[in-house]
Motif scaffolding. Structure first.
Motif, PDB file in Angstrom:
ATOM      1  N   LEU A 189     -41.949  28.476  -5.922  1.00  0.00           N
ATOM      2  CA  LEU A 189     -40.788  27.595  -5.841  1.00  0.00           C
ATOM      3  C   LEU A 189     -41.222  26.140  -5.784  1.00  0.00           C
ATOM      4  N   GLU A 190     -42.308  25.865  -5.071  1.00  0.00           N
ATOM      5  CA  GLU A 190     -42.860  24.504  -5.022  1.00  0.00           C
ATOM      6  C   GLU A 190     -43.193  24.004  -6.422  1.00  0.00           C
ATOM      7  N   ARG A 191     -43.707  24.896  -7.260  1.00  0.00           N
ATOM      8  CA  ARG A 191     -44.060  24.528  -8.628  1.00  0.00           C
ATOM      9  C   ARG A 191     -42.824  24.106  -9.410  1.00  0.00           C
ATOM     10  N   VAL A 227     -35.601  31.428  -2.855  1.00  0.00           N
ATOM     11  CA  VAL A 227     -34.743  31.196  -4.014  1.00  0.00           C
ATOM     12  C   VAL A 227     -35.205  32.060  -5.181  1.00  0.00           C
ATOM     13  N   GLY A 228     -34.241  32.646  -5.861  1.00  0.00           N
ATOM     14  CA  GLY A 228     -34.527  33.387  -7.081  1.00  0.00           C
ATOM     15  C   GLY A 228     -33.585  32.941  -8.183  1.00  0.00           C
ATOM     16  N   PHE A 229     -34.022  33.084  -9.436  1.00  0.00           N
ATOM     17  CA  PHE A 229     -33.209  32.691 -10.587  1.00  0.00           C
ATOM     18  C   PHE A 229     -32.813  33.928 -11.388  1.00  0.00           C
ATOM     19  N   TYR A 230     -31.517  34.064 -11.650  1.00  0.00           N
ATOM     20  CA  TYR A 230     -31.033  35.141 -12.517  1.00  0.00           C
ATOM     21  C   TYR A 230     -30.618  34.493 -13.835  1.00  0.00           C
ATOM     22  N   GLY A 250     -42.423  34.182 -11.612  1.00  0.00           N
ATOM     23  CA  GLY A 250     -42.525  35.147 -10.523  1.00  0.00           C
ATOM     24  C   GLY A 250     -41.278  35.284  -9.678  1.00  0.00           C
ATOM     25  N   ILE A 251     -40.321  34.334  -9.804  1.00  0.00           N
ATOM     26  CA  ILE A 251     -39.092  34.417  -8.998  1.00  0.00           C
ATOM     27  C   ILE A 251     -37.857  34.400  -9.899  1.00  0.00           C
ATOM     28  N   THR A 252     -38.013  34.870 -11.142  1.00  0.00           N
ATOM     29  CA  THR A 252     -36.898  34.939 -12.075  1.00  0.00           C
ATOM     30  C   THR A 252     -36.628  36.385 -12.463  1.00  0.00           C
ATOM     31  N   ALA A 253     -35.387  36.643 -12.832  1.00  0.00           N
ATOM     32  CA  ALA A 253     -34.994  37.971 -13.298  1.00  0.00           C
ATOM     33  C   ALA A 253     -34.089  37.819 -14.509  1.00  0.00           C
ATOM     34  N   SER A 254     -34.253  38.715 -15.476  1.00  0.00           N
ATOM     35  CA  SER A 254     -33.445  38.663 -16.694  1.00  0.00           C
ATOM     36  C   SER A 254     -32.515  39.855 -16.838  1.00  0.00           C
TER      37      SER A 254
END
Length: 390
Positions: free
Chosen positions: A360-362, A306-309, A332-336
Protein backbone atom coordinates in the motif's frame (compact mmCIF):
# COMPACT_ATOMS: atom_id res chain seq x y z
CA UNK A 1 -24.21 21.95 -33.25
CA UNK A 2 -27.36 23.64 -31.96
CA UNK A 3 -26.67 22.34 -28.44
CA UNK A 4 -23.13 23.76 -28.44
CA UNK A 5 -24.45 27.06 -29.79
CA UNK A 6 -26.96 27.22 -26.93
CA UNK A 7 -24.14 26.63 -24.45
CA UNK A 8 -22.12 29.39 -26.10
CA UNK A 9 -25.02 31.80 -25.57
CA UNK A 10 -25.28 30.75 -21.91
CA UNK A 11 -21.55 31.26 -21.41
CA UNK A 12 -21.58 34.68 -23.10
CA UNK A 13 -24.62 35.95 -21.18
CA UNK A 14 -23.32 34.55 -17.88
CA UNK A 15 -19.91 36.13 -18.33
CA UNK A 16 -21.43 39.54 -19.13
CA UNK A 17 -23.86 39.37 -16.19
CA UNK A 18 -21.25 38.11 -13.72
CA UNK A 19 -18.74 40.81 -14.64
CA UNK A 20 -21.35 43.57 -14.61
CA UNK A 21 -22.54 42.65 -11.13
CA UNK A 22 -19.00 42.07 -9.87
CA UNK A 23 -17.90 45.58 -10.86
CA UNK A 24 -21.10 47.09 -9.45
CA UNK A 25 -20.53 45.41 -6.07
CA UNK A 26 -16.89 46.49 -6.26
CA UNK A 27 -17.97 50.08 -5.66
CA UNK A 28 -18.37 49.20 -1.97
CA UNK A 29 -14.63 48.51 -1.55
CA UNK A 30 -12.76 45.55 -0.08
CA UNK A 31 -12.33 44.44 3.51
CA UNK A 32 -10.39 41.80 5.47
CA UNK A 33 -12.69 38.95 4.55
CA UNK A 34 -12.10 35.39 3.30
CA UNK A 35 -14.83 33.76 1.24
CA UNK A 36 -15.39 29.97 1.15
CA UNK A 37 -17.62 28.68 -1.66
CA UNK A 38 -18.92 25.15 -2.30
CA UNK A 39 -21.40 23.94 -4.96
CA UNK A 40 -21.62 20.33 -3.71
CA UNK A 41 -22.37 20.71 -0.02
CA UNK A 42 -25.00 22.56 1.98
CA UNK A 43 -22.67 22.95 4.96
CA UNK A 44 -19.03 24.11 5.18
CA UNK A 45 -16.60 21.21 5.12
CA UNK A 46 -14.13 20.43 7.89
CA UNK A 47 -11.38 21.89 5.68
CA UNK A 48 -13.32 25.13 5.29
CA UNK A 49 -14.12 25.48 8.98
CA UNK A 50 -10.52 24.86 10.05
CA UNK A 51 -9.17 27.31 7.48
CA UNK A 52 -11.79 29.81 8.58
CA UNK A 53 -10.54 29.57 12.16
CA UNK A 54 -6.96 30.11 10.99
CA UNK A 55 -7.90 33.19 8.96
CA UNK A 56 -9.99 34.52 11.84
CA UNK A 57 -6.98 34.22 14.15
CA UNK A 58 -5.19 36.65 11.83
CA UNK A 59 -8.00 39.20 11.74
CA UNK A 60 -9.94 38.02 8.68
CA UNK A 61 -13.70 37.45 8.77
CA UNK A 62 -14.70 34.09 7.24
CA UNK A 63 -17.84 33.93 5.07
CA UNK A 64 -19.21 30.51 4.06
CA UNK A 65 -21.44 30.11 1.01
CA UNK A 66 -22.55 26.52 0.45
CA UNK A 67 -25.29 25.16 -1.79
CA UNK A 68 -25.59 21.61 -3.12
CA UNK A 69 -26.53 22.44 -6.70
CA UNK A 70 -29.03 20.18 -8.45
CA UNK A 71 -32.05 20.60 -10.71
CA UNK A 72 -34.38 21.20 -7.78
CA UNK A 73 -32.23 23.97 -6.33
CA UNK A 74 -31.77 26.24 -9.35
CA UNK A 75 -33.38 29.25 -7.67
CA UNK A 76 -31.40 28.69 -4.47
CA UNK A 77 -28.21 28.38 -6.53
CA UNK A 78 -29.02 31.64 -8.34
CA UNK A 79 -29.18 33.29 -4.94
CA UNK A 80 -25.82 31.73 -4.07
CA UNK A 81 -24.28 33.15 -7.26
CA UNK A 82 -25.55 36.63 -6.44
CA UNK A 83 -24.12 36.45 -2.92
CA UNK A 84 -20.88 34.99 -4.26
CA UNK A 85 -20.42 37.89 -6.66
CA UNK A 86 -21.06 40.38 -3.87
CA UNK A 87 -18.50 38.81 -1.55
CA UNK A 88 -15.95 38.26 -4.35
CA UNK A 89 -16.02 42.02 -4.87
CA UNK A 90 -15.56 42.63 -1.13
CA UNK A 91 -13.16 39.90 0.05
CA UNK A 92 -9.37 39.73 -0.16
CA UNK A 93 -9.14 35.92 -0.34
CA UNK A 94 -11.51 33.33 -1.84
CA UNK A 95 -11.24 29.56 -1.30
CA UNK A 96 -12.99 27.05 -3.59
CA UNK A 97 -13.01 23.25 -3.50
CA UNK A 98 -14.07 22.37 -7.07
CA UNK A 99 -14.66 23.92 -10.46
CA UNK A 100 -16.62 27.13 -9.94
CA UNK A 101 -18.14 28.68 -13.10
CA UNK A 102 -18.49 32.10 -11.47
CA UNK A 103 -14.77 32.23 -10.69
CA UNK A 104 -13.81 30.93 -14.14
CA UNK A 105 -15.91 33.45 -16.09
CA UNK A 106 -14.94 36.59 -14.16
CA UNK A 107 -12.24 38.99 -15.33
CA UNK A 108 -10.29 39.66 -12.16
CA UNK A 109 -7.35 42.00 -11.62
CA UNK A 110 -4.42 39.62 -12.11
CA UNK A 111 -0.73 39.82 -11.38
CA UNK A 112 1.74 39.92 -14.30
CA UNK A 113 3.68 36.74 -15.02
CA UNK A 114 6.49 35.51 -17.23
CA UNK A 115 5.27 31.91 -17.05
CA UNK A 116 4.12 30.46 -20.37
CA UNK A 117 3.87 26.66 -20.10
CA UNK A 118 0.15 26.38 -19.31
CA UNK A 119 -3.28 27.21 -20.69
CA UNK A 120 -4.37 29.28 -17.68
CA UNK A 121 -1.97 32.08 -16.81
CA UNK A 122 -4.40 34.39 -15.03
CA UNK A 123 -3.51 34.63 -11.35
CA UNK A 124 -5.97 36.94 -9.55
CA UNK A 125 -4.61 39.19 -6.83
CA UNK A 126 -7.88 41.00 -6.10
CA UNK A 127 -8.97 38.69 -4.55
CA UNK A 128 -6.42 35.90 -4.11
CA UNK A 129 -8.20 32.69 -5.27
CA UNK A 130 -7.12 29.45 -3.55
CA UNK A 131 -8.18 26.11 -5.05
CA UNK A 132 -8.34 23.72 -2.09
CA UNK A 133 -9.33 20.56 -3.95
CA UNK A 134 -11.79 18.31 -2.08
CA UNK A 135 -9.85 15.03 -2.45
CA UNK A 136 -6.46 13.75 -1.36
CA UNK A 137 -3.88 12.57 -3.89
CA UNK A 138 -4.36 12.28 -7.63
CA UNK A 139 -5.71 8.76 -8.19
CA UNK A 140 -8.04 9.30 -11.15
CA UNK A 141 -7.40 11.80 -13.91
CA UNK A 142 -9.65 14.86 -13.82
CA UNK A 143 -10.09 18.34 -15.24
CA UNK A 144 -7.90 18.97 -18.27
CA UNK A 145 -6.40 15.50 -17.94
CA UNK A 146 -9.78 14.05 -18.88
CA UNK A 147 -11.17 16.07 -21.78
CA UNK A 148 -13.30 14.55 -24.56
CA UNK A 149 -13.95 11.24 -22.80
CA UNK A 150 -17.11 9.75 -21.29
CA UNK A 151 -16.48 10.96 -17.73
CA UNK A 152 -14.97 14.35 -18.51
CA UNK A 153 -15.83 17.68 -20.12
CA UNK A 154 -15.58 18.23 -23.85
CA UNK A 155 -12.88 20.56 -25.17
CA UNK A 156 -15.63 22.82 -26.47
CA UNK A 157 -17.25 23.13 -23.02
CA UNK A 158 -13.89 23.70 -21.35
CA UNK A 159 -13.12 26.54 -23.76
CA UNK A 160 -16.58 28.13 -23.57
CA UNK A 161 -16.78 28.17 -19.79
CA UNK A 162 -13.03 28.62 -19.22
CA UNK A 163 -13.09 25.70 -16.82
CA UNK A 164 -10.64 25.94 -13.88
CA UNK A 165 -9.45 29.39 -14.94
CA UNK A 166 -8.50 32.01 -12.33
CA UNK A 167 -6.82 29.92 -9.65
CA UNK A 168 -4.17 32.11 -8.08
CA UNK A 169 -2.79 29.06 -6.29
CA UNK A 170 -3.73 25.37 -6.15
CA UNK A 171 -3.25 23.33 -2.97
CA UNK A 172 -2.50 19.61 -3.24
CA UNK A 173 -1.81 16.90 -0.67
CA UNK A 174 1.92 16.50 -1.30
CA UNK A 175 4.83 16.61 -3.71
CA UNK A 176 3.70 13.49 -5.56
CA UNK A 177 0.43 15.14 -6.63
CA UNK A 178 1.84 18.42 -7.98
CA UNK A 179 2.38 17.35 -11.58
CA UNK A 180 -1.06 15.76 -11.94
CA UNK A 181 -2.74 18.80 -10.36
CA UNK A 182 -0.89 21.17 -12.69
CA UNK A 183 -2.12 19.14 -15.65
CA UNK A 184 -5.69 18.91 -14.32
CA UNK A 185 -5.98 22.65 -13.68
CA UNK A 186 -3.97 23.62 -16.78
CA UNK A 187 -1.75 25.82 -14.64
CA UNK A 188 2.03 26.08 -14.13
CA UNK A 189 3.40 23.58 -11.63
CA UNK A 190 4.97 26.53 -9.79
CA UNK A 191 1.42 27.50 -8.81
CA UNK A 192 0.69 24.14 -7.17
CA UNK A 193 1.64 24.01 -3.49
CA UNK A 194 1.92 20.75 -1.47
CA UNK A 195 0.53 22.23 1.75
CA UNK A 196 -2.19 19.59 2.16
CA UNK A 197 -5.75 19.75 3.44
CA UNK A 198 -6.60 20.44 7.10
CA UNK A 199 -8.21 17.02 7.26
CA UNK A 200 -4.70 15.54 6.87
CA UNK A 201 -3.85 16.50 10.45
CA UNK A 202 -7.24 15.31 11.71
CA UNK A 203 -6.72 11.86 10.19
CA UNK A 204 -3.19 11.57 11.50
CA UNK A 205 -4.46 12.41 14.98
CA UNK A 206 -7.22 9.84 14.66
CA UNK A 207 -4.82 7.11 13.60
CA UNK A 208 -3.54 6.42 17.11
CA UNK A 209 -7.08 6.31 18.50
CA UNK A 210 -8.28 3.84 15.86
CA UNK A 211 -5.24 1.60 16.48
CA UNK A 212 -6.01 1.46 20.21
CA UNK A 213 -9.65 0.72 19.48
CA UNK A 214 -8.67 -2.06 17.09
CA UNK A 215 -6.48 -3.71 19.72
CA UNK A 216 -9.32 -3.66 22.21
CA UNK A 217 -11.77 -4.89 19.63
CA UNK A 218 -9.62 -7.79 18.46
CA UNK A 219 -9.07 -8.94 22.02
CA UNK A 220 -12.78 -9.28 22.71
CA UNK A 221 -14.47 -12.66 22.50
CA UNK A 222 -16.17 -13.22 19.15
CA UNK A 223 -15.00 -9.86 17.77
CA UNK A 224 -15.29 -9.62 14.01
CA UNK A 225 -13.41 -7.63 11.44
CA UNK A 226 -15.41 -4.94 9.60
CA UNK A 227 -14.99 -4.59 5.83
CA UNK A 228 -16.11 -1.32 4.23
CA UNK A 229 -16.91 -1.34 0.51
CA UNK A 230 -16.53 2.21 -0.86
CA UNK A 231 -16.52 2.53 -4.66
CA UNK A 232 -15.97 5.75 -6.59
CA UNK A 233 -18.74 7.71 -8.29
CA UNK A 234 -19.62 6.62 -11.81
CA UNK A 235 -20.97 9.59 -13.71
CA UNK A 236 -22.53 7.83 -16.68
CA UNK A 237 -25.10 5.03 -16.72
CA UNK A 238 -23.19 3.25 -19.48
CA UNK A 239 -20.19 2.88 -17.17
CA UNK A 240 -19.91 -0.62 -15.74
CA UNK A 241 -20.42 -0.84 -11.97
CA UNK A 242 -18.86 -4.06 -10.66
CA UNK A 243 -19.67 -3.11 -7.06
CA UNK A 244 -23.41 -3.16 -7.78
CA UNK A 245 -23.09 -6.70 -9.10
CA UNK A 246 -20.90 -7.64 -6.14
CA UNK A 247 -23.50 -6.38 -3.68
CA UNK A 248 -26.24 -8.35 -5.44
CA UNK A 249 -24.17 -11.52 -5.03
CA UNK A 250 -22.88 -10.74 -1.54
CA UNK A 251 -24.42 -13.78 0.18
CA UNK A 252 -22.76 -16.13 -2.29
CA UNK A 253 -19.39 -14.33 -2.40
CA UNK A 254 -18.85 -13.41 1.26
CA UNK A 255 -19.67 -16.55 3.20
CA UNK A 256 -16.93 -16.14 5.78
CA UNK A 257 -18.00 -15.68 9.38
CA UNK A 258 -14.80 -13.80 10.17
CA UNK A 259 -15.97 -10.35 9.08
CA UNK A 260 -18.99 -8.08 8.74
CA UNK A 261 -19.65 -6.26 5.47
CA UNK A 262 -20.67 -2.58 5.29
CA UNK A 263 -21.55 -0.82 2.02
CA UNK A 264 -20.96 2.89 1.42
CA UNK A 265 -21.82 4.51 -1.91
CA UNK A 266 -20.28 7.82 -2.97
CA UNK A 267 -22.37 10.67 -1.48
CA UNK A 268 -23.00 12.24 -4.90
CA UNK A 269 -24.24 8.88 -6.21
CA UNK A 270 -26.77 8.89 -3.36
CA UNK A 271 -27.68 12.55 -4.04
CA UNK A 272 -26.18 13.68 -0.74
CA UNK A 273 -23.74 16.45 0.18
CA UNK A 274 -20.10 15.92 -0.71
CA UNK A 275 -18.28 18.15 1.70
CA UNK A 276 -15.02 16.23 1.57
CA UNK A 277 -15.12 15.09 5.22
CA UNK A 278 -13.99 11.61 6.19
CA UNK A 279 -16.86 9.07 5.87
CA UNK A 280 -18.07 7.95 9.29
CA UNK A 281 -17.98 4.28 8.26
CA UNK A 282 -14.26 4.55 7.59
CA UNK A 283 -13.44 5.20 11.23
CA UNK A 284 -14.87 1.84 12.35
CA UNK A 285 -13.63 -0.20 9.40
CA UNK A 286 -10.68 -2.58 9.62
CA UNK A 287 -10.46 -3.24 5.88
CA UNK A 288 -11.46 -0.88 3.05
CA UNK A 289 -12.24 -2.18 -0.41
CA UNK A 290 -12.46 0.40 -3.17
CA UNK A 291 -11.85 0.66 -6.89
CA UNK A 292 -10.63 4.13 -7.89
CA UNK A 293 -11.81 6.33 -5.01
CA UNK A 294 -9.52 8.75 -3.21
CA UNK A 295 -10.82 7.20 0.02
CA UNK A 296 -7.70 5.03 -0.31
CA UNK A 297 -5.61 7.98 0.89
CA UNK A 298 -7.84 8.61 3.91
CA UNK A 299 -7.77 4.90 4.76
CA UNK A 300 -3.97 4.93 4.45
CA UNK A 301 -3.65 7.89 6.83
CA UNK A 302 -5.84 6.04 9.33
CA UNK A 303 -3.70 2.92 9.09
CA UNK A 304 -6.41 0.73 7.55
CA UNK A 305 -5.90 -2.32 5.37
CA UNK A 306 -6.89 -1.44 1.80
CA UNK A 307 -7.73 -3.63 -1.16
CA UNK A 308 -8.71 -2.76 -4.73
CA UNK A 309 -11.51 -4.52 -6.61
CA UNK A 310 -10.84 -3.60 -10.25
CA UNK A 311 -12.39 -5.98 -12.82
CA UNK A 312 -13.12 -2.96 -15.06
CA UNK A 313 -9.66 -1.41 -14.97
CA UNK A 314 -9.35 -1.49 -18.76
CA UNK A 315 -12.34 0.86 -18.93
CA UNK A 316 -10.96 3.18 -16.25
CA UNK A 317 -7.56 3.37 -17.87
CA UNK A 318 -9.24 5.05 -20.82
CA UNK A 319 -12.04 6.97 -19.09
CA UNK A 320 -11.29 8.99 -17.05
CA UNK A 321 -7.75 7.57 -16.91
CA UNK A 322 -5.49 6.88 -13.95
CA UNK A 323 -2.55 8.78 -12.50
CA UNK A 324 -1.91 5.83 -10.19
CA UNK A 325 -2.65 2.34 -11.53
CA UNK A 326 -3.21 -0.19 -8.71
CA UNK A 327 -2.83 -3.19 -11.00
CA UNK A 328 0.70 -2.04 -11.85
CA UNK A 329 1.74 -0.48 -8.54
CA UNK A 330 0.33 -2.95 -6.04
CA UNK A 331 -0.90 -6.20 -7.62
CA UNK A 332 -0.63 -7.97 -4.25
CA UNK A 333 -3.68 -6.13 -2.87
CA UNK A 334 -5.88 -6.12 -5.99
CA UNK A 335 -8.62 -8.47 -7.12
CA UNK A 336 -10.25 -8.84 -10.53
CA UNK A 337 -12.96 -11.36 -9.64
CA UNK A 338 -15.29 -12.02 -6.70
CA UNK A 339 -13.38 -15.21 -5.90
CA UNK A 340 -10.02 -13.41 -5.71
CA UNK A 341 -11.53 -10.74 -3.49
CA UNK A 342 -13.12 -13.30 -1.16
CA UNK A 343 -9.74 -15.05 -0.77
CA UNK A 344 -7.99 -11.79 0.15
CA UNK A 345 -10.65 -10.88 2.70
CA UNK A 346 -10.54 -14.35 4.25
CA UNK A 347 -6.77 -14.05 4.70
CA UNK A 348 -6.64 -10.47 6.00
CA UNK A 349 -9.61 -10.82 8.36
CA UNK A 350 -8.29 -13.95 10.04
CA UNK A 351 -4.68 -12.78 10.33
CA UNK A 352 -4.08 -9.01 10.16
CA UNK A 353 -0.32 -9.59 10.16
CA UNK A 354 -0.50 -11.05 6.64
CA UNK A 355 -1.57 -7.71 5.17
CA UNK A 356 1.32 -6.20 3.11
CA UNK A 357 1.35 -2.58 4.28
CA UNK A 358 4.52 -2.00 2.27
CA UNK A 359 2.55 -2.68 -0.92
CA UNK A 360 0.00 0.00 0.00
CA UNK A 361 2.92 2.34 0.73
CA UNK A 362 4.11 1.74 -2.83
CA UNK A 363 0.75 2.85 -4.18
CA UNK A 364 0.56 6.00 -2.03
CA UNK A 365 4.19 6.84 -2.85
CA UNK A 366 5.06 10.48 -2.29
CA UNK A 367 1.46 11.71 -2.30
CA UNK A 368 1.97 13.30 1.14
CA UNK A 369 5.64 14.23 0.95
CA UNK A 370 6.08 17.88 1.91
CA UNK A 371 2.58 18.15 3.37
CA UNK A 372 2.39 20.70 6.17
CA UNK A 373 1.77 19.50 9.72
CA UNK A 374 -0.56 22.51 10.13
CA UNK A 375 -2.27 22.96 6.74
CA UNK A 376 -5.00 25.40 7.81
CA UNK A 377 -2.61 27.79 9.53
CA UNK A 378 -0.08 27.61 6.69
CA UNK A 379 -2.72 28.18 4.00
CA UNK A 380 -4.05 31.23 5.85
CA UNK A 381 -0.58 32.66 6.45
CA UNK A 382 0.45 32.07 2.84
CA UNK A 383 -2.67 33.73 1.41
CA UNK A 384 -2.49 36.75 3.70
CA UNK A 385 1.20 37.20 2.87
CA UNK A 386 0.28 37.29 -0.84
CA UNK A 387 -2.36 39.95 -0.10
CA UNK A 388 0.24 42.10 1.65
CA UNK A 389 2.61 41.81 -1.35
CA UNK A 390 0.18 43.48 -3.71
Amino acid sequence: MGFLHAKAVVAYVSRAAFNGLYHLFGLFGRRDEVLFVSRKSSEPSYDYVECGKAFSAQGYEPVYLSQHFNKSSVLAYAGLVLRELYHLARCRVCVIDRYDPVISLLDFTCEPTELRDALHLEFPNKPIVIQLWHAFGAFKKFGYQALDIAEGHTSGEAALFRIHRNNSWVICSGEGARKAFAEAFACPIERVLPLGRPEYRKLRDLRGATRSAKVGKSSGAGAKCTVLFAPTIRKYDKAVDPFADLRDRAKQVFRSGEYDVVWSVHPLTAGKDAGGDVPTGLIDADIVITDYSSIVYEAYLLGKMVGFYIPDIAHYRSSPGLNADPALLCPGITASSPGELADLLEQWSTDHETYPHDVLERFVGDSFVGCSSSPAEDIASFAIARVKER
